[in-house]
Write a protein that holds these residues in place. Structure first.
Motif, PDB file in Angstrom:
ATOM      1  N   UNK A 150      32.588  46.270  51.894  1.00 54.49           N
ATOM      2  CA  UNK A 150      31.853  46.779  50.747  1.00 54.49           C
ATOM      3  C   UNK A 150      30.661  45.867  50.508  1.00 54.49           C
ATOM      4  N   UNK A 151      29.557  46.434  50.064  1.00 53.03           N
ATOM      5  CA  UNK A 151      28.373  45.625  49.812  1.00 53.03           C
ATOM      6  C   UNK A 151      28.361  45.072  48.387  1.00 53.03           C
ATOM      7  N   UNK A 152      28.702  45.916  47.414  1.00 54.68           N
ATOM      8  CA  UNK A 152      28.750  45.501  46.011  1.00 54.68           C
ATOM      9  C   UNK A 152      30.122  45.870  45.459  1.00 54.68           C
ATOM     10  N   UNK A 153      30.701  44.958  44.685  1.00 53.18           N
ATOM     11  CA  UNK A 153      31.933  45.263  43.958  1.00 53.18           C
ATOM     12  C   UNK A 153      31.696  44.967  42.485  1.00 53.18           C
ATOM     13  N   UNK A 154      31.950  45.979  41.651  1.00 47.76           N
ATOM     14  CA  UNK A 154      31.821  45.842  40.202  1.00 47.76           C
ATOM     15  C   UNK A 154      33.196  45.761  39.543  1.00 47.76           C
ATOM     16  N   UNK A 155      33.305  45.036  38.446  1.00 41.64           N
ATOM     17  CA  UNK A 155      34.440  45.175  37.542  1.00 41.64           C
ATOM     18  C   UNK A 155      34.226  46.467  36.764  1.00 41.64           C
ATOM     19  N   UNK A 156      35.247  47.304  36.706  1.00 42.94           N
ATOM     20  CA  UNK A 156      35.097  48.652  36.161  1.00 42.94           C
ATOM     21  C   UNK A 156      35.609  48.714  34.721  1.00 42.94           C
ATOM     22  N   UNK A 157      34.692  48.860  33.779  1.00 38.73           N
ATOM     23  CA  UNK A 157      35.027  49.031  32.364  1.00 38.73           C
ATOM     24  C   UNK A 157      35.973  47.951  31.827  1.00 38.73           C
ATOM     25  N   UNK A 158      35.594  46.670  31.934  1.00 39.24           N
ATOM     26  CA  UNK A 158      36.479  45.614  31.439  1.00 39.24           C
ATOM     27  C   UNK A 158      36.359  45.364  29.935  1.00 39.24           C
ATOM     28  N   UNK A 159      36.013  46.390  29.166  1.00 36.31           N
ATOM     29  CA  UNK A 159      35.747  46.248  27.734  1.00 36.31           C
ATOM     30  C   UNK A 159      36.844  45.483  26.992  1.00 36.31           C
TER      31      UNK A 159
END
Length: 337
Positions: A134-143
């Protein structure tokens, strides 16, 4: 399409990105052939950034996107996915997912921003996509998970980035205040900002965009149509704004903006796509694309001429904030595609 680089990383994103949530059967079934055709049409149009997540269709989006890209030259495109929602067996399935995707609910989502959860999620994503990285990994909705996301998940992603396993890291949310903290206080390179820098909402000017500028980091803008209200030339009552029925006052403001757009020889949805690029920290606008026809329309809107004078008049009329930058002062000339 133009490409812009995420600072301090090797990652370059095309101006327009392909959002793959809808090919995970968001709200309705998308036939597999339509999903593949959408990806292929995006590729032919020059789009080279593709975003997905385990959440989208309980893995269906990742599987479809990976299959559609599998035979493409890997060095020519950027793919991002997300962590924070592990997919685990559902002990009590009801038949259909309850979070907006028309898929079987044999799996369920489990919040997990731990180190082990991040590593497992990435491994599962690679297996579903069939890709080698994967090129970019985001944390998904860590509100609601700031401490674990900032103290465990982000350092784990930073370690993987420093090892060369992934190229860039960040977080994606529907709010801007916490994204600003990720930019200021963590190793994030880029954030995915949903709906908070649009023709109807410029609240990101108060937090995430100054933070990105101050720290030399980047922003990917999504949700630029605010769930639909900005997606048509002529907004009308009954359209959606941030997943709800649009309030009357916002419909009226969208209609007023549309009239100014028309006077400047463009359209409301074309201006909605061009607007985020007026800020120098926003390097990409990603749109959900379900079919080849939708891709064609989005690319056409992206290519539509949007004069800088439009932003001047919208500011003068008080329809956007006075501190919004003009196109040539921002990330790029809005006319230059």
């Amino acid at each position: 399409m133009h490409r812009r680089k995420i600072p301090h990383t090797p990652v370059e994103l095309t101006d327009l990105g392909f959002g793959a949530s809808v090919i995970g059967n968001l709200y309705r079934v998308t036939p597999a052939d339509d999903a593949t055709a959408a990806v292929n049409t995006a590729w032919d149009a020059g789009i080279r950034y593709f975003d997905t997540a385990p959440h989208y269709g309980l893995g269906l989006s990742e599987r479809r996107l990976g299959a559609a890209l599998r035979d493409r030259p890997r060095e020519e495109y950027v793919i991002s996915s997300k962590v924070g929602r592990l997919l685990v067996p559902n002990e009590h399935p009801r038949g259909v997912d309850t979070e907006g995707f028309v898929v079987r609910d044999d799996l369920r989502r489990q919040w997990d921003f731990s180190r082990d959860g991040v590593l497992r999620s990435i491994e599962d994503t690679l297996e579903r996509t069939g890709l080698d990285r994967l090129d970019i990994v985001y944390l998904h909705d860590p509100d609601d998970h700031w401490h674990q996301a900032a103290d465990e998940a982000m350092p784990t992603l930073a370690e993987l980035r420093d090892q060369g396993v992934i190229a860039a890291i960040g977080a994606g949310m529907n709010q801007s205040a916490l994204l600003a903290r990720f930019l200021r206080e963590t190793a994030a390179d880029v954030v995915m900002l949903a709906g908070r820098y649009t023709l109807l909402d410029q609240s990101a000017l108060d937090d995430v965009l100054p933070a990105a500028q101050a720290h030399g980091k980047s922003v990917v803008a999504v949700g630029v149509f605010n769930s639909g209200l900005l997606s048509q030339d002529r907004p009308a009552e009954g359209m959606k704004y941030d997943y709800q029925d649009a309030p009357t006052d916002l419909v009226a403001r969208a209609q007023a903006i549309a009239q100014v757009c028309e006077a400047h020889g463009t359209t409301l949805p074309a201006a909605a796509i061009a607007f985020p690029h007026t800020h120098p920290s926003i390097i990409n606008v990603t749109l959900g694309m379900r079919t080849a026809k939708q891709v064609g329309r989005n690319v056409q809107l992206h290519d539509q001429r949007v004069p800088d004078a439009l932003w001047d008049e919208l500011r003068t009329q008080g329809l956007i904030r006075s501190d919004v930058l003009a196109g040539r002062d921002g990330g790029r000339d809005a006319q230059c595609r």
